[in-house]
Design a protein around this motif. Structure first.
Motif, short mmCIF file in Angstrom:
data_model
loop_
_atom_site.label_atom_id
_atom_site.label_comp_id
_atom_site.label_asym_id
_atom_site.label_seq_id
_atom_site.Cartn_x
_atom_site.Cartn_y
_atom_site.Cartn_z
N GLU A 1 40.53 -0.35 14.70
CA GLU A 1 41.42 0.20 15.73
C GLU A 1 40.65 0.46 17.03
OE1 GLU A 1 44.08 4.16 15.95
OE2 GLU A 1 44.34 2.97 14.13
N ALA A 2 39.46 1.02 16.90
CA ALA A 2 38.61 1.23 18.08
C ALA A 2 38.20 -0.11 18.68
CB ALA A 2 37.38 2.05 17.70
N GLY A 3 37.90 -1.07 17.82
CA GLY A 3 37.53 -2.41 18.31
C GLY A 3 38.65 -3.06 19.09
N ALA A 4 39.88 -2.92 18.62
CA ALA A 4 41.03 -3.48 19.33
C ALA A 4 41.21 -2.79 20.68
CB ALA A 4 42.29 -3.36 18.48
N TRP A 5 41.04 -1.47 20.69
CA TRP A 5 41.18 -0.74 21.96
C TRP A 5 40.12 -1.19 22.95
CZ3 TRP A 5 38.61 2.11 25.47
CH2 TRP A 5 39.37 2.78 26.43
N LEU A 6 38.88 -1.29 22.48
CA LEU A 6 37.79 -1.70 23.37
C LEU A 6 37.98 -3.13 23.87
CD1 LEU A 6 34.81 0.00 21.57
CD2 LEU A 6 35.47 0.37 23.96
#
Length: 113
Positions: free
Chosen positions: A75-80
């Motif tokens: 989820e953090a990877g997608a946001w970044l």
């Protein structure tokens, strides 16, 4: 989706953190600082960059922490990844892949931070 790399993050963070992206970069930088502040593993490194935004070593540590977070947390990877896409339009950072599958002709320079 392309993986989030520390090199891509660092190349994008530098102009935003130093104000080189101008007033338009303020909102993009604010979004990243709010994101990083919510994660224990990036909060301290964010503070270090905010204290001395032009320090490439501190930017590198923040970029490494964010890239590691992106690897551990999809989820953090997608946001970044979304953030990088938006930020790159603003700061116009060319991203060079870590590896090339086709022949490369001419000079290729990887940004150093």
């Amino acid at each position: 989706m392309e993986p989030v790399t520390a090199a891509a993050l660092a190349a994008t963070i530098v102009p935003l953190a130093t104000g080189a992206a101008g007033q338009d970069g303020t909102a993009v930088w604010s979004a990243l600082t709010a994101f990083a502040a919510r994660h224990d593993e990036t909060a301290a490194t964010l503070t270090a960059v905010q204290d001395t935004p032009g320090d490439p070593a501190r930017v590198g540590v923040l970029a490494d922490a964010l890239a590691a977070l992106a690897t551990r947390d999809p989820e953090a990877g997608a946001w970044l990844q979304d953030w990088l896409t938006d930020a790159d339009r603003l700061v116009d950072v060319p991203h060079i892949p870590e590896t090339a599958s086709d022949p490369v002709h001419g000079s290729v320079t990887q940004p150093q931070v």
